[in-house]
Design a protein around this motif. Sequence first.
Motif, PDB file in Angstrom:
ATOM      1  N   SER A   2       2.556  -0.005  -2.539  1.00 22.23           N
ATOM      2  CA  SER A   2       1.260   0.590  -2.208  1.00 22.23           C
ATOM      3  C   SER A   2       0.899   0.351  -0.749  1.00 22.23           C
ATOM      4  O   SER A   2       0.280   1.213  -0.126  1.00 22.23           O
ATOM      5  N   TYR A   6       0.030   3.151   2.126  1.00 22.06           N
ATOM      6  CA  TYR A   6      -1.160   3.047   2.963  1.00 22.06           C
ATOM      7  C   TYR A   6      -0.794   3.136   4.437  1.00 22.06           C
ATOM      8  O   TYR A   6      -1.441   3.851   5.202  1.00 22.06           O
ATOM      9  N   ALA A   9       0.133   6.677   5.260  1.00 23.50           N
ATOM     10  CA  ALA A   9      -1.053   7.521   5.335  1.00 23.50           C
ATOM     11  C   ALA A   9      -1.789   7.315   6.652  1.00 23.50           C
ATOM     12  O   ALA A   9      -2.222   8.283   7.290  1.00 23.50           O
ATOM     13  N   VAL A  10      -1.914   6.074   7.096  1.00 24.66           N
ATOM     14  CA  VAL A  10      -2.600   5.795   8.357  1.00 24.66           C
ATOM     15  C   VAL A  10      -1.833   6.418   9.523  1.00 24.66           C
ATOM     16  O   VAL A  10      -2.426   7.046  10.410  1.00 24.66           O
ATOM     17  N   ILE A  40      -3.004   8.589   0.340  1.00 24.37           N
ATOM     18  CA  ILE A  40      -4.161   7.711   0.115  1.00 24.37           C
ATOM     19  C   ILE A  40      -4.627   7.806  -1.331  1.00 24.37           C
ATOM     20  O   ILE A  40      -4.917   6.796  -1.976  1.00 24.37           O
ATOM     21  N   ASN A  43      -2.330   5.952  -3.584  1.00 24.50           N
ATOM     22  CA  ASN A  43      -2.538   4.522  -3.427  1.00 24.50           C
ATOM     23  C   ASN A  43      -3.756   4.060  -4.214  1.00 24.50           C
ATOM     24  O   ASN A  43      -3.716   3.043  -4.896  1.00 24.50           O
TER      25      ASN A  43
END
Length: 52
Positions: A2, A6, A9-10, A40, A43
């Motif tokens: 996860s 994340y 995604a960032v 996101i 997650n």
Amino acid sequence: MSSLLYILAVILIIGWALGFFVYSAGALIHALLVIALIAILLNVIRSGGRTV
């Protein structure tokens, strides 16, 4: 896993923001945003809403 989603995604959101404001690359930039939002959401769903 996860935390990897994340981070991905960032990175994608930062890439989208840079592309949107600097390069205006059109559909590719919006595709990056959609992929980042999906990462996101995955997650959040997999973590059950708890913060990591």
